[in-house]
Design a protein around this motif. Structure first.
Motif, PDB file in Angstrom:
ATOM      1  N   ASP A 136       0.786  -1.021  -0.086  1.00 16.68           N
ATOM      2  CA  ASP A 136      -0.076   0.091  -0.007  1.00 16.68           C
ATOM      3  C   ASP A 136       0.820   1.334   0.041  1.00 16.68           C
ATOM      4  O   ASP A 136       0.658   2.209  -0.712  1.00 16.68           O
ATOM      5  N   ARG A 137       1.880   1.210   0.701  1.00 19.78           N
ATOM      6  CA  ARG A 137       2.749   2.403   1.047  1.00 19.78           C
ATOM      7  C   ARG A 137       3.410   2.681  -0.301  1.00 19.78           C
ATOM      8  O   ARG A 137       3.714   3.875  -0.658  1.00 19.78           O
ATOM      9  N   GLN A 138       4.052   1.476  -0.834  1.00 21.44           N
ATOM     10  CA  GLN A 138       4.579   1.739  -2.292  1.00 21.44           C
ATOM     11  C   GLN A 138       3.786   2.213  -3.476  1.00 21.44           C
ATOM     12  O   GLN A 138       4.401   2.989  -4.137  1.00 21.44           O
ATOM     13  N   ARG A 139       2.583   1.680  -3.605  1.00 17.54           N
ATOM     14  CA  ARG A 139       1.755   2.135  -4.362  1.00 17.54           C
ATOM     15  C   ARG A 139       1.784   3.687  -4.105  1.00 17.54           C
ATOM     16  O   ARG A 139       1.543   4.615  -5.274  1.00 17.54           O
ATOM     17  N   ARG A 140       1.518   4.031  -2.968  1.00 15.12           N
ATOM     18  CA  ARG A 140       1.321   5.392  -2.878  1.00 15.12           C
ATOM     19  C   ARG A 140       2.520   6.308  -3.080  1.00 15.12           C
ATOM     20  O   ARG A 140       2.506   7.546  -3.556  1.00 15.12           O
ATOM     21  N   VAL A 141       3.790   5.758  -2.835  1.00 12.08           N
ATOM     22  CA  VAL A 141       5.079   6.538  -3.297  1.00 12.08           C
ATOM     23  C   VAL A 141       5.064   6.642  -4.621  1.00 12.08           C
ATOM     24  O   VAL A 141       5.342   7.610  -5.437  1.00 12.08           O
ATOM     25  N   LEU A 142       4.803   5.572  -5.393  1.00  7.95           N
ATOM     26  CA  LEU A 142       4.824   5.583  -6.908  1.00  7.95           C
ATOM     27  C   LEU A 142       3.779   6.569  -7.557  1.00  7.95           C
ATOM     28  O   LEU A 142       3.974   7.008  -8.485  1.00  7.95           O
ATOM     29  N   ARG A 143       2.952   6.798  -6.989  1.00  4.09           N
ATOM     30  CA  ARG A 143       1.601   7.837  -7.397  1.00  4.09           C
ATOM     31  C   ARG A 143       1.954   9.107  -6.892  1.00  4.09           C
ATOM     32  O   ARG A 143       1.373  10.215  -7.583  1.00  4.09           O
ATOM     33  N   GLY A 144       3.098   9.325  -5.916  1.00  4.92           N
ATOM     34  CA  GLY A 144       3.520  10.739  -5.610  1.00  4.92           C
ATOM     35  C   GLY A 144       2.216  11.169  -4.442  1.00  4.92           C
ATOM     36  O   GLY A 144       2.358  12.272  -3.983  1.00  4.92           O
ATOM     37  N   GLU A 145       1.630  10.213  -3.802  1.00 14.40           N
ATOM     38  CA  GLU A 145       0.666  10.743  -2.549  1.00 14.40           C
ATOM     39  C   GLU A 145       1.490  10.713  -1.338  1.00 14.40           C
ATOM     40  O   GLU A 145       0.838  11.471  -0.505  1.00 14.40           O
ATOM     41  N   THR A 146       2.523  10.089  -1.431  1.00 16.99           N
ATOM     42  CA  THR A 146       3.392  10.123  -0.004  1.00 16.99           C
ATOM     43  C   THR A 146       4.697  10.335  -0.449  1.00 16.99           C
ATOM     44  O   THR A 146       5.299   9.946  -1.582  1.00 16.99           O
ATOM     45  N   THR A 147       5.709  10.844   0.452  1.00 16.01           N
ATOM     46  CA  THR A 147       6.946  11.272   0.256  1.00 16.01           C
ATOM     47  C   THR A 147       7.821   9.715   0.131  1.00 16.01           C
ATOM     48  O   THR A 147       7.706   9.039   1.137  1.00 16.01           O
ATOM     49  N   ALA A 148       8.836   9.553  -0.930  1.00 21.70           N
ATOM     50  CA  ALA A 148       9.518   8.382  -0.895  1.00 21.70           C
ATOM     51  C   ALA A 148      10.710   8.858   0.194  1.00 21.70           C
ATOM     52  O   ALA A 148      11.046   9.814   0.675  1.00 21.70           O
ATOM     53  N   THR A 149      11.482   7.767   1.017  1.00 20.98           N
ATOM     54  CA  THR A 149      12.468   7.914   1.880  1.00 20.98           C
ATOM     55  C   THR A 149      13.808   7.413   1.181  1.00 20.98           C
ATOM     56  O   THR A 149      13.765   6.690   0.183  1.00 20.98           O
ATOM     57  N   TYR A 150      14.747   7.536   1.910  1.00 23.32           N
ATOM     58  CA  TYR A 150      15.930   6.981   1.512  1.00 23.32           C
ATOM     59  C   TYR A 150      15.983   5.473   1.528  1.00 23.32           C
ATOM     60  O   TYR A 150      16.650   4.767   0.888  1.00 23.32           O
ATOM     61  N   THR A 151      15.300   4.999   2.450  1.00 28.24           N
ATOM     62  CA  THR A 151      15.071   3.527   2.593  1.00 28.24           C
ATOM     63  C   THR A 151      14.415   2.941   1.331  1.00 28.24           C
ATOM     64  O   THR A 151      14.809   1.996   0.675  1.00 28.24           O
ATOM     65  N   ASP A 152      13.321   3.723   0.502  1.00 26.47           N
ATOM     66  CA  ASP A 152      12.901   3.253  -0.643  1.00 26.47           C
ATOM     67  C   ASP A 152      13.869   3.301  -1.626  1.00 26.47           C
ATOM     68  O   ASP A 152      13.608   2.327  -2.365  1.00 26.47           O
ATOM     69  N   LEU A 153      14.574   4.317  -1.855  1.00 29.45           N
ATOM     70  CA  LEU A 153      15.581   4.460  -2.781  1.00 29.45           C
ATOM     71  C   LEU A 153      16.687   3.352  -2.737  1.00 29.45           C
ATOM     72  O   LEU A 153      17.018   2.584  -3.525  1.00 29.45           O
ATOM     73  N   ALA A 154      17.098   3.178  -1.219  1.00 26.84           N
ATOM     74  CA  ALA A 154      18.181   2.130  -1.150  1.00 26.84           C
ATOM     75  C   ALA A 154      17.836   0.780  -1.281  1.00 26.84           C
ATOM     76  O   ALA A 154      18.235  -0.050  -2.040  1.00 26.84           O
ATOM     77  N   PHE A 155      16.210   0.430  -1.234  1.00 29.04           N
ATOM     78  CA  PHE A 155      15.744  -0.741  -1.611  1.00 29.04           C
ATOM     79  C   PHE A 155      15.693  -1.049  -2.970  1.00 29.04           C
ATOM     80  O   PHE A 155      15.990  -2.136  -3.615  1.00 29.04           O
ATOM     81  N   TRP A 156      14.790   0.076  -3.711  1.00 28.70           N
ATOM     82  CA  TRP A 156      14.765  -0.081  -5.151  1.00 28.70           C
ATOM     83  C   TRP A 156      16.210  -0.229  -5.804  1.00 28.70           C
ATOM     84  O   TRP A 156      16.286  -1.046  -6.845  1.00 28.70           O
ATOM     85  N   ALA A 157      17.031   0.643  -5.608  1.00 33.18           N
ATOM     86  CA  ALA A 157      18.504   0.650  -6.150  1.00 33.18           C
ATOM     87  C   ALA A 157      19.208  -0.520  -6.009  1.00 33.18           C
ATOM     88  O   ALA A 157      20.033  -0.984  -6.521  1.00 33.18           O
ATOM     89  N   GLY A 158      18.998  -1.082  -4.473  1.00 29.21           N
ATOM     90  CA  GLY A 158      19.655  -2.362  -4.477  1.00 29.21           C
ATOM     91  C   GLY A 158      19.233  -3.553  -5.419  1.00 29.21           C
ATOM     92  O   GLY A 158      19.714  -4.349  -5.691  1.00 29.21           O
ATOM     93  N   HIS A 159      17.954  -3.602  -5.709  1.00 27.24           N
ATOM     94  CA  HIS A 159      17.303  -4.460  -6.482  1.00 27.24           C
ATOM     95  C   HIS A 159      17.589  -4.105  -8.101  1.00 27.24           C
ATOM     96  O   HIS A 159      17.662  -4.990  -8.890  1.00 27.24           O
TER      97      HIS A 159
END
Length: 139
Positions: free
Chosen positions: A75-98
């Motif tokens: 749910d949170r990642q969907r909101r991040v992808l739509r720009g409804e909530t702010t992405a965090t460094y954790t999000d960036l680290a997770f996706w860039a790691g994969h």
């Protein structure tokens, strides 16, 4: 103070979906750090969508395939992808790691700020992951 990133852009529905930058919303200065952060997140969301598309999976399917990570709910990642909530460094680290190309693209985009005369370089053209780039036309 938290903000909704997509409110900073003129075309909210394009957030994370188009491969170009999005103009600021009416009354938003392109030098506003919130607008610049929104564009960073817009590109991050676009690159995530590209990467998942190459694999042929949805965000929910991908997240279900990785070990539990706090703060990375579907749910949170969907909101991040739509720009409804702010992405965090954790999000960036997770996706860039994969998807390492995300780290390279983010680095190139941030480096473009240093080379630009203005805070938002409008001609930055992010690249799709190598496997997603179009093939040359047949002759």
């Amino acid at each position: 103070m938290a903000f909704e990133p997509r409110t900073m852009v003129a075309q909210r529905g394009a957030f994370g979906k188009v491969s170009r930058s999005i103009e600021p919303a009416e009354g938003v200065d392109p030098a506003d750090p919130r607008y610049r952060a929104a564009i960073l997140q817009h590109f991050l969301a676009r690159w995530i969508r590209d990467a998942l598309g190459i694999r042929g999976v949805t965000p929910a399917e991908f997240l279900a395939s990785v070990p539990d990570a706090p703060g990375l709910s579907v749910d949170r990642q969907r909101r991040v992808l739509r720009g409804e909530t702010t992405a965090t460094y954790t999000d960036l680290a997770f996706w860039a790691g994969h998807f390492p190309f995300i780290a390279r693209q983010m680095s190139a985009y941030l480096a473009s700020w240093a080379d630009a005369d203005s805070p938002q370089k409008p001609d930055f053209a992010p690249q799709a992951p190598a496997r997603a780039q179009a093939r040359p036309p047949l002759r």
